[in-house]
Design a protein around this motif. Structure first.
Motif, short mmCIF file in Angstrom:
data_model
loop_
_atom_site.label_atom_id
_atom_site.label_comp_id
_atom_site.label_asym_id
_atom_site.label_seq_id
_atom_site.Cartn_x
_atom_site.Cartn_y
_atom_site.Cartn_z
N GLY A 131 0.80 -1.22 0.00
CA GLY A 131 0.00 0.00 0.00
C GLY A 131 0.83 1.26 0.00
N SER A 132 1.61 1.47 1.06
CA SER A 132 2.46 2.65 1.14
C SER A 132 3.55 2.41 2.18
CB SER A 132 1.64 3.89 1.50
OG SER A 132 1.04 3.76 2.77
N TYR A 133 4.58 3.24 2.11
CA TYR A 133 5.74 3.05 2.99
C TYR A 133 6.39 4.40 3.22
CZ TYR A 133 9.87 0.53 4.80
OH TYR A 133 10.87 0.02 5.59
N LEU A 134 6.66 4.72 4.48
CA LEU A 134 7.34 5.96 4.85
C LEU A 134 8.57 5.61 5.66
CD1 LEU A 134 7.34 9.12 5.05
CD2 LEU A 134 6.04 8.84 7.18
N VAL A 135 9.73 6.10 5.24
CA VAL A 135 10.97 5.70 5.89
C VAL A 135 11.92 6.88 6.01
CG1 VAL A 135 11.99 4.97 3.69
CG2 VAL A 135 12.88 4.01 5.83
N LEU A 136 12.66 6.92 7.12
CA LEU A 136 13.72 7.89 7.35
C LEU A 136 15.05 7.15 7.31
CD1 LEU A 136 14.75 10.75 8.31
CD2 LEU A 136 14.49 9.86 10.66
N GLU A 151 20.15 12.04 14.90
CA GLU A 151 21.38 11.38 15.34
C GLU A 151 21.24 9.86 15.29
OE1 GLU A 151 23.18 14.69 18.49
OE2 GLU A 151 21.94 13.03 19.22
N ARG A 152 20.03 9.35 15.43
CA ARG A 152 19.80 7.90 15.41
C ARG A 152 19.30 7.41 14.06
NH1 ARG A 152 15.76 6.13 18.50
NH2 ARG A 152 16.76 4.09 18.86
N SER A 153 19.21 8.32 13.11
CA SER A 153 18.63 7.96 11.80
C SER A 153 19.47 6.95 11.04
CB SER A 153 18.41 9.22 10.95
OG SER A 153 19.65 9.85 10.65
N TYR A 154 20.74 6.76 11.45
CA TYR A 154 21.59 5.78 10.77
C TYR A 154 21.06 4.36 10.94
CZ TYR A 154 23.63 4.55 15.30
OH TYR A 154 23.81 4.12 16.60
N LEU A 155 20.14 4.16 11.91
CA LEU A 155 19.53 2.85 12.11
C LEU A 155 18.38 2.61 11.13
CD1 LEU A 155 19.46 2.93 16.00
CD2 LEU A 155 20.95 1.50 14.58
N GLY A 156 17.81 3.68 10.59
CA GLY A 156 16.67 3.58 9.69
C GLY A 156 15.38 3.39 10.46
N PHE A 157 14.33 4.16 10.12
CA PHE A 157 13.04 4.05 10.78
C PHE A 157 11.92 4.10 9.75
CE2 PHE A 157 15.82 6.04 13.94
CZ PHE A 157 15.62 5.20 15.04
N SER A 158 10.96 3.18 9.86
CA SER A 158 9.74 3.26 9.05
C SER A 158 8.60 3.66 9.97
CB SER A 158 9.45 1.93 8.36
OG SER A 158 9.16 0.91 9.31
N PHE A 159 7.62 4.39 9.42
CA PHE A 159 6.53 4.95 10.21
C PHE A 159 5.19 4.50 9.67
CE2 PHE A 159 10.19 7.63 10.73
CZ PHE A 159 10.18 7.99 12.07
N GLU A 160 4.23 4.33 10.58
CA GLU A 160 2.91 3.85 10.21
C GLU A 160 1.82 4.75 10.81
OE1 GLU A 160 2.02 1.56 8.17
OE2 GLU A 160 3.96 0.67 7.76
N GLY A 161 0.57 4.34 10.64
CA GLY A 161 -0.56 4.94 11.31
C GLY A 161 -0.77 6.41 11.01
N GLN A 162 -1.21 7.15 12.04
CA GLN A 162 -1.50 8.56 11.89
C GLN A 162 -0.25 9.36 11.57
OE1 GLN A 162 -3.66 10.07 15.25
NE2 GLN A 162 -5.52 8.92 14.78
N THR A 163 0.88 8.89 12.08
CA THR A 163 2.15 9.56 11.76
C THR A 163 2.37 9.61 10.26
OG1 THR A 163 3.15 8.82 13.84
CG2 THR A 163 4.66 9.52 12.08
N LYS A 164 2.20 8.48 9.61
CA LYS A 164 2.39 8.42 8.17
C LYS A 164 1.39 9.30 7.45
CE LYS A 164 1.58 4.48 6.05
NZ LYS A 164 1.79 3.12 5.49
#
Length: 287
Positions: free
Chosen positions: A58-63, A111-124
């Motif tokens: 469906g969709s994907y949001l990632v930092l 500073e922690r973005s080197y780990l990679g984060f995906s986001f869901e829900g209302q945040t996305k």
């Protein structure tokens, strides 16, 4: 197909770039010193960030943090899709965030973005709405919009950490294997019987050396990787009104009971449940 350093051009008077690139059918395993936010809207796709490999629906949001190798998120997508990419200039955190006390949460996130984060829900949902607005804004307003996006992400609890160790480019620079070769082989043979001996020969390693290396790079065995790729392809077919049994055989499983069992293990629901739950949602969300 070796790992590439992407050179990102910026306009002189801009501290970040927002655009809609299209690399469909192109394998782009790359890194860059810029922090990146990516939103993809498609029936189905692949996420490969650092050592993390998964599929999305469906969709994907990632930092993604600086110098973290990642695959373009539209790789292998064979249906209509949309993409928004935001890239921050390398000195953006130092010049804009780090020295400002009110941005403490954003600073910690970056500073922690080197780990990679995906986001869901209302945040996305909130971030995507704001990104679409930013695309239409003038320079100063777009910067304020970006700060708001970063603040939403920094305050969110609706996220998954993609890696549990540092996977920045230093981990991959001595890579003797061209991951593109491995991906291409799997893509061309996932519906048959991919042979680890063949792919090991293609990248000039013994089978045992290739298996050790592949597990180190992806935290998965070659067989597990192939099965996850098959399941990811199966998701697309399930959302296109193909029957469960036909999907299982089409993506290379001889046993439908094993296909059902593996699908539930990897996805958390049976193919039938997945099809029922996602099909109408995906169709309504596509831009």
């Amino acid at each position: 197909m070796k790992i590439e350093k992407e050179i990102i051009p910026f306009e002189t008077e801009s501290s970040f770039k927002i655009h809609t690139p299209c690399f469909k059918n192109y394998f782009f395993w790359h890194y860059h010193p810029e922090i990146e936010i990516v939103y993809v809207e498609a029936i189905n796709g692949i996420s490969h960030v650092g050592k993390h490999v998964s599929g999305f629906v469906g969709s994907y949001l990632v930092l993604i943090g600086p110098n973290v190798p990642h695959l373009n998120f539209d790789y292998g997508i064979e249906t209509e899709y949309k993409q928004i990419v935001v890239q921050l200039k390398e000195n953006f955190p130092e010049n804009t965030i780090i020295s400002t006390p009110e941005f403490a949460k954003i600073k910690k996130l970056l500073e922690r973005s080197y780990l990679g984060f995906s986001f869901e829900g209302q945040t996305k949902e909130k971030v995507v709405e704001k990104l679409k607005e930013i695309q239409q804004m003038k320079s100063f307003d777009s910067l304020l919009g970006l700060i708001e996006v970063l603040n939403i992400l920094a305050d969110s609890s609706e996220f998954e950490q993609l890696n549990h160790e540092d996977t920045r480019v230093k981990f991959f620079l001595n890579d003797k294997i061209r991951l593109g070769t491995v991906y291409n082989y799997i893509h061309e043979n996932y519906d048959k019987s991919p042979d680890v001996n063949i792919v090991a020969e293609m990248v000039h390693l013994s089978t045992s050396a290739f298996c050790r290396y592949f597990k180190k790079q992806t935290d998965m065995t070659f067989t597990d990787f192939v099965n996850q790729y098959r399941i990811n392809q199966a998701k697309t077919l399930l959302l296109c009104d193909v029957s469960v049994s036909e999907v299982g055989y089409t993506v290379g499983f001889d046993s439908i009971s094993y296909f059902n069992k593996l699908f539930k293990t990897l996805v958390g629901e049976t193919p039938t449940e997945f099809k029922k739950r996602h099909k109408s949602v995906v169709n309504s969300k596509l831009i």
